[in-house]
Every structure is written in C-alpha cells, then in structure tokens.
Write a protein that holds these residues in place. Structure first.
Motif, PDB file in Angstrom:
ATOM      1  N   GLN A 189       0.825  -1.212   0.000  1.00  0.00           N
ATOM      2  CA  GLN A 189       0.000   0.000   0.000  1.00  0.00           C
ATOM      3  C   GLN A 189       0.860   1.262   0.000  1.00  0.00           C
ATOM      4  N   ASP A 190       1.924   1.240   0.811  1.00  0.00           N
ATOM      5  CA  ASP A 190       2.742   2.440   0.977  1.00  0.00           C
ATOM      6  C   ASP A 190       4.105   2.021   1.520  1.00  0.00           C
ATOM      7  N   ALA A 191       5.127   2.820   1.204  1.00  0.00           N
ATOM      8  CA  ALA A 191       6.463   2.545   1.752  1.00  0.00           C
ATOM      9  C   ALA A 191       7.197   3.864   1.936  1.00  0.00           C
ATOM     10  N   LEU A 192       7.908   3.966   3.043  1.00  0.00           N
ATOM     11  CA  LEU A 192       8.768   5.118   3.299  1.00  0.00           C
ATOM     12  C   LEU A 192      10.188   4.573   3.426  1.00  0.00           C
ATOM     13  N   THR A 208       3.559  -0.445   4.552  1.00  0.00           N
ATOM     14  CA  THR A 208       2.163  -0.748   4.859  1.00  0.00           C
ATOM     15  C   THR A 208       1.662  -1.642   3.742  1.00  0.00           C
ATOM     16  N   CYS A 297       7.175   2.191  -5.706  1.00  0.00           N
ATOM     17  CA  CYS A 297       6.142   3.127  -5.243  1.00  0.00           C
ATOM     18  C   CYS A 297       6.516   3.877  -3.968  1.00  0.00           C
ATOM     19  N   GLY A 298       7.632   3.517  -3.332  1.00  0.00           N
ATOM     20  CA  GLY A 298       7.963   4.090  -2.030  1.00  0.00           C
ATOM     21  C   GLY A 298       8.346   5.557  -2.103  1.00  0.00           C
ATOM     22  N   ARG A 299       8.013   6.277  -1.030  1.00  0.00           N
ATOM     23  CA  ARG A 299       8.493   7.659  -0.879  1.00  0.00           C
ATOM     24  C   ARG A 299       9.896   7.600  -0.286  1.00  0.00           C
TER      25      ARG A 299
END
Ligand code: NAP
Length: 308
Positions: A189-192, A208, A297-299
């Motif tokens: 879903q999301d990555a930092l 996430t 896709c990670g920030r």
C-alpha cells in the motif's frame, strides 16, 4: 541416487557459516569445487578464481550453489544453466525480477533444476505457524526486523550499492516468511524508504501492506539497531496472538511456546537434492516482488550518511 557433485560459488560469510557445514552433513552432496575471486578456498577442495576457470580446467560437477552478492548472480546462474547444471540461488534470487524470469526459461530449456532458496522459510517455527494460521481468522500482522548492520554486514559494500537492497537484504527474509505463513497474497500500500545521503540503498523502511482480503500488515525495518536485535512477526487472530521470533526459530502460540534446533540450511539442501531427483524446479519471487514494489512506489527521504 548418485551423489551430487556441487560447486559453491562465492566463498563469503554465508557460504562458510552455513552452506559448507550443511553440504558436509548431507550424504547426497559432495563439495567438488569452490569459486571465489579473492579467496584461498577450502583445504582439499579444488578452488578457482572464476566460474569460467572451473569450466575450463575443473572437475566435473552437477550443480552449483550461488552465494555471491545478488548483483553478479545472474550471469553465473545463466552460464551454469546453459551447461545443464542444477542451480541453487541464495536469497534474493536476483537483482531484478526480469533476471529470475530469464533463469526460469533457461532452466526449462536445459532441463535443469532451479531453486530460489529462501532459507528463513526453513526456520523451525515457520511450518507450524503456517498450519496454525490456516484454520484461523487473521486480524492484523506486525513485522519488526531491526538489526545492527555493523555487526551482521561489516565491510559488505555491495549491500549499499544498487541491487544490494540495503535494509531489505535482511528484510526480505521476513517477507519470505510472511508470504509462506499467511494464506493470501500481500499487496504493497505504501512505503517510506530512508536513504543515507552517501548510499544508494535504504538503511530503514516502513511498509504498509494488505492481503487480498484487506488484512493489514505493517513492517518496520531498520539497520541502525544497537543492543537487542529484533526479528519478530506478530499475528493477531480470532484465537489469540501468534509470535514468531528470532527470525522464525521461536514460535509462541496461546498457552505454548516451542524452540526447535536450527535446521535451516540442512533442510534447504535436502529440498535441493529432492528437486534434482524429481527433475523439478522450485521458484518463488513473491518476497522479491514486494521489495521491488517498495522501490517502485515508495516515498524516499534522505537521512544522515552511513559510515561503516
Ligand atoms: P559476502 O560475505 O560479501 O560474500 C560474498 C562472496 O561472493 C565474497 O566472498 C566474494 O568473493 C564472492 N564473489 C563476489 N563476486 C563473485 C563472482 N563474480 N564470482 C564468484 N564469487 C564472487 O556476502 P554474504 O553475507 O555471504 O552474502 C552473500 C549472499 O548470501 C547475499 O545475497 C546475502 O543476501 C545472502 N545471505 C547472507 C546471509 C548472512 O548472514 N551474511 C544470510 C543468508 C543469506 P571473494 O571473497 O573471493 O572476493
């Protein structure tokens, strides 16, 4: 079945700590040769500075175990498969997903066995965890994989270079476990991703994820951990909490805890021998695909430079 004449390629930390003892303890294999460019080799075993040198002047072999950094693994694997040799790939199985797909095609073409060896899946608690979870509703999953890079990867410059994965080098072990024990596929879903200012790979990451039924999974990876180290997976279910700790070796279920002897690499080589005997391959890229998705896709944030 005839003994498998095996060459170990890349005589670094994992080859010496785990592969050589596991091979020595398995009657199905004989260590026929080693290859490593800047290395003295092993007493009594023919040693070569390159795979080409082994092919040109070495003993006959049936299989190779590739224990190099991932960035150089594809060319070695391809050369071995093209000669009809069976190939065990240390984790991660390649620097890219495309490489692994090309190796699958090469293995099919040559009739060789190709094995993406996710060693953490052979930790003692993993299969019992999978069986216990299969009958339960899973509510949420938390993964904490925090280790001190200076202790576990001293001087391993490749880990900080493109394709070296940084903190995902150990983190992919956690992903190899959760993709085995959870019943449904995971989606990012999301990555930092935290990149040191002087490095090309992340030193920490927060992921996430969700499974395909929407079950939340969070992952906390950090290479800057000092003091106690954490390799833990906590799964909350409708029947209580399952905890896999010590990288999968220790399993705690409601009312019980078990810690069986470490058999990761012996079990991994037994499986490789069985694959060869059966003329089969075992290739799974699910853990590498999640890492690739995090990079895709990670920030990204820049953090303090890392000096080994
Ligand atoms: P390492 O200690 O840096 O060892 C890598 C070895 O690969 C080096 O000894 C190097 O040889 C050799 N090498 C480099 N290029 C080569 C080439 N073209 N041909 C043949 N050999 C080559 O790294 P490691 O920790 O063992 O890790 C290797 C792989 O195993 C990584 O993918 C890692 O993720 C995985 N792994 C590591 C651990 C661990 O705890 N360390 C655990 C499980 C899996 P020279 O020494 O001769 O220069």
């Amino acid at each position: 079945m005839a003994t498998i004449r095996l060459a170990v390629i890349g005589l670094g930390k994992i080859a010496r700590d785990q592969h050589l003892p596991a091979i020595a303890g398995d009657e199905g294999f004989v260590l026929a040769a080693t290859v490593s460019p800047d290395n003295a080799g092993v007493t009594g075993v023919p040693h070569f500075a390159s795979l080409d040198n082994l092919f040109a002047a070495g003993p006959a072999i049936d299989a190779v175990a590739l224990c190099t950094p991932p960035q150089v693994r594809f060319d070695l694997a391809r050369a071995a498969l093209d000669r009809g040799l069976h190939v065990l790939l240390e984790k991660p199985p390649g620097a890219t997903l495309g490489e692994v797909a090309a190796l699958v095609a090469a293995a099919e073409a040559s009739g060789s066995s190709l094995f993406t060896a996710w060693h953490s899946r052979y930790a003692a608690g993993v299969e019992p965890a999978r069986a216990w979870l299969a009958a339960r509703r899973i509510d949420r999953v938390r993964i904490v994989w925090r280790e001190d890079v200076r202790v576990w990867h001293p001087g391993q410059d490749w880990i900080w270079q493109p394709g070296g994965l940084g903190v995902f080098d150990p983190g992919i072990n956690a992903l190899s476990i959760v993709t085995r024990i959870l019943p449904r596929p995971l989606l990012l879903q999301d990555a930092l991703l935290s990149f040191p200012a002087n490095r090309a790979a992340p030193i920490a990451a927060e992921l996430t994820l969700q499974d395909t039924a929407g079950t939340p999974v969070v992952m906390d990876l950090d290479f800057r951990q000092t003091g106690p180290q954490s390799w833990d997976i906590v799964v909350e279910t409708d029947s209580g909490t399952l905890t896999l700790s010590s990288g999968g070796a220790v399993l705690a279920l409601p009312g019980q805890s078990r810690h069986d002897a470490d058999r990761e690499y012996p079990a991994l080589y037994r499986h490789f021998a069985e694959l060869i005997a059966a003329g089969r391959s075992d290739v799974d890229v699910a853990p590498l695909r999640l890492v690739a998705d995090a990079f895709l896709c990670g920030r990204r944030v820049e953090v303090a430079p890392f000096v080994d």
